[in-house]
Design a protein around this motif. Sequence first.
Motif, short mmCIF file in Angstrom:
data_model
loop_
_atom_site.label_atom_id
_atom_site.label_comp_id
_atom_site.label_asym_id
_atom_site.label_seq_id
_atom_site.Cartn_x
_atom_site.Cartn_y
_atom_site.Cartn_z
N GLY A 1 5.48 11.50 -10.10
CA GLY A 1 5.28 10.84 -11.25
C GLY A 1 7.23 9.61 -10.36
O GLY A 1 7.16 9.05 -11.25
N ILE A 2 7.78 10.06 -9.49
CA ILE A 2 8.37 9.02 -9.04
C ILE A 2 7.92 7.57 -8.61
O ILE A 2 8.45 7.22 -8.64
CB ILE A 2 9.51 9.76 -8.17
CG1 ILE A 2 10.33 10.87 -8.81
CG2 ILE A 2 11.07 9.35 -7.63
CD1 ILE A 2 11.34 11.70 -8.46
N ILE A 3 6.91 8.21 -7.87
CA ILE A 3 6.21 7.60 -6.75
C ILE A 3 5.83 6.69 -7.92
O ILE A 3 5.16 5.01 -7.94
CB ILE A 3 4.83 7.72 -5.57
CG1 ILE A 3 5.96 8.92 -5.30
CG2 ILE A 3 4.18 7.39 -5.26
CD1 ILE A 3 5.30 9.79 -4.12
N GLU A 4 4.85 6.83 -9.21
CA GLU A 4 4.33 5.80 -9.99
C GLU A 4 4.89 5.37 -10.36
O GLU A 4 5.05 3.99 -10.78
CB GLU A 4 3.27 6.59 -10.94
CG GLU A 4 2.28 7.79 -10.55
CD GLU A 4 1.55 8.61 -11.13
OE1 GLU A 4 2.00 8.80 -12.89
OE2 GLU A 4 0.30 8.89 -10.91
N ARG A 5 6.86 5.42 -10.53
CA ARG A 5 7.52 4.78 -11.48
C ARG A 5 7.88 3.54 -10.66
O ARG A 5 8.48 2.30 -10.69
CB ARG A 5 8.52 5.30 -12.22
CG ARG A 5 7.96 6.31 -13.43
CD ARG A 5 9.47 6.58 -14.10
NE ARG A 5 9.89 7.20 -12.82
CZ ARG A 5 10.08 8.76 -13.54
NH1 ARG A 5 9.47 9.91 -14.12
NH2 ARG A 5 11.56 9.50 -12.15
N LEU B 1 0.67 -1.04 0.25
CA LEU B 1 0.27 -0.21 0.23
C LEU B 1 0.84 1.63 0.07
O LEU B 1 0.24 2.36 -0.34
CB LEU B 1 -1.18 -0.28 1.13
CG LEU B 1 -2.03 -1.09 1.65
CD1 LEU B 1 -2.43 -1.19 2.43
CD2 LEU B 1 -2.89 -1.01 0.14
N ILE B 2 2.34 0.96 -0.01
CA ILE B 2 2.36 2.32 0.81
C ILE B 2 2.88 3.54 -0.95
O ILE B 2 2.60 4.57 -0.68
CB ILE B 2 4.59 2.42 1.52
CG1 ILE B 2 3.69 1.45 2.68
CG2 ILE B 2 5.41 3.27 1.12
CD1 ILE B 2 5.46 0.91 3.33
N PRO B 3 2.90 2.71 -1.99
CA PRO B 3 3.36 3.18 -2.93
C PRO B 3 2.05 4.30 -3.12
O PRO B 3 1.69 5.59 -3.99
CB PRO B 3 3.58 2.85 -4.01
CG PRO B 3 4.63 1.38 -3.60
CD PRO B 3 3.36 1.61 -2.49
N ALA B 4 0.71 3.30 -2.88
CA ALA B 4 -0.16 3.41 -3.73
C ALA B 4 -0.48 5.34 -2.07
O ALA B 4 -0.84 6.11 -2.51
CB ALA B 4 -1.54 3.14 -3.10
N ILE B 5 -0.21 4.80 -0.79
CA ILE B 5 -0.79 5.90 -0.14
C ILE B 5 0.38 7.35 -0.14
O ILE B 5 -0.05 8.53 -0.40
CB ILE B 5 -0.36 5.47 1.35
CG1 ILE B 5 -0.47 4.14 1.95
CG2 ILE B 5 -0.31 6.49 2.79
CD1 ILE B 5 -0.63 3.30 3.43
N SER C 1 4.38 23.42 -6.64
CA SER C 1 3.43 22.51 -7.26
C SER C 1 4.18 21.61 -8.10
O SER C 1 4.23 20.33 -8.36
CB SER C 1 2.46 22.95 -7.90
OG SER C 1 1.65 23.89 -7.29
N LEU C 2 5.15 22.51 -9.69
CA LEU C 2 5.56 21.66 -9.85
C LEU C 2 6.49 20.33 -9.22
O LEU C 2 7.13 18.94 -9.59
CB LEU C 2 6.26 22.32 -11.15
CG LEU C 2 5.53 22.96 -11.91
CD1 LEU C 2 6.69 24.17 -12.65
CD2 LEU C 2 4.61 22.24 -12.93
N GLY C 3 7.47 21.33 -8.37
CA GLY C 3 7.84 19.82 -7.63
C GLY C 3 7.27 18.82 -7.13
O GLY C 3 8.03 17.54 -7.34
N VAL C 4 5.66 19.04 -5.99
CA VAL C 4 5.48 18.14 -6.29
C VAL C 4 4.92 17.05 -6.96
O VAL C 4 4.57 16.25 -7.07
CB VAL C 4 3.98 18.27 -5.39
CG1 VAL C 4 3.23 17.67 -4.81
CG2 VAL C 4 4.53 18.98 -4.31
N LEU C 5 4.50 17.32 -8.25
CA LEU C 5 3.98 16.81 -9.59
C LEU C 5 5.17 15.71 -10.13
O LEU C 5 4.88 14.29 -10.02
CB LEU C 5 3.68 17.43 -10.51
CG LEU C 5 2.18 18.83 -10.61
CD1 LEU C 5 2.29 19.16 -11.38
CD2 LEU C 5 1.44 17.01 -10.19
#
Length: 279
Positions: A268-272, A197-201, A260-264
């Motif tokens: 992206g890194i989390i999704e990868r 669950l950690i990536p989704a959280i 905001s761009l930094g958070v995006l």
Amino acid sequence: MAAADATLSPPARRAKPGGMRFVPLGFGLLVATYASAIILLPLAALVWTAQGEGLDGLWTAISAPDARAAFELTLVCSLIVVVINAIFGTMLAWVLERDQFRGQRFVNALIDLPFALPTIVAGLTLIALYGQQSPIGVNIAYTRTAIVVALGFVTLPFVVRSVQPVLRELDREAEQAATSLGATNFVTFRRVVLPALIPAIASGCSLAFAKAVGEFGSIVLISGNIPLKTEVASVAIYGHLESFDTTGATALAVLLLAISLGVLLIIGIIERLSRRHEG
């Protein structure tokens, strides 16, 4: 026979799976033009206006005491809300997916209400409940606690909706195996379920943080907008515009855009990482 094969071969080739592999150039240009007009051009205009003010003017506006206080308050409250959402959002997603109770469908639909509700209406709702005329006797209006409550209200769905699909598709056999080996429910959750669950959280928390940093409507009424005390970054930008201080408003807007761009990028890194974990 050869003629028959030649006649049948084009449909056979068209029937092969794989979907459409060719996108017309005009369609791609149309999509790129639309995205540029809706997203890139406004952002470019903001950055262009900011650089026209000069670095000294931007730094003066950003380093002003009220601006620093507004951004510090925004970031601290957003981080607090992210931690709360990570805990209670995960718990709520677990209850909705793993438990059965009366009214479950209603609660599940209620989670999406902050998405559909205009944020200014959310602000009116919160000040009616937690203001000076509170029907439950709780008055937190014009305090930092009110900001956290408002941000928690509008960002709760992000974590819940990020975790629910993962819980739904999670292999239950690993949990059953851990239980059969004598693991308690807590150990099973910590060692088997939580790593998945950690990536989704993390993804849901990143989206919630990005939303909280730029939130305006739900905060502007209940916070009181007191400089150096309860004024958040988005409200500070609006205050500069009302005072015809374009330089200050632009500088704060660019800084908010950079955050905001930094958070995006983090999302992206989390999704990868999540895709690697699934693989």
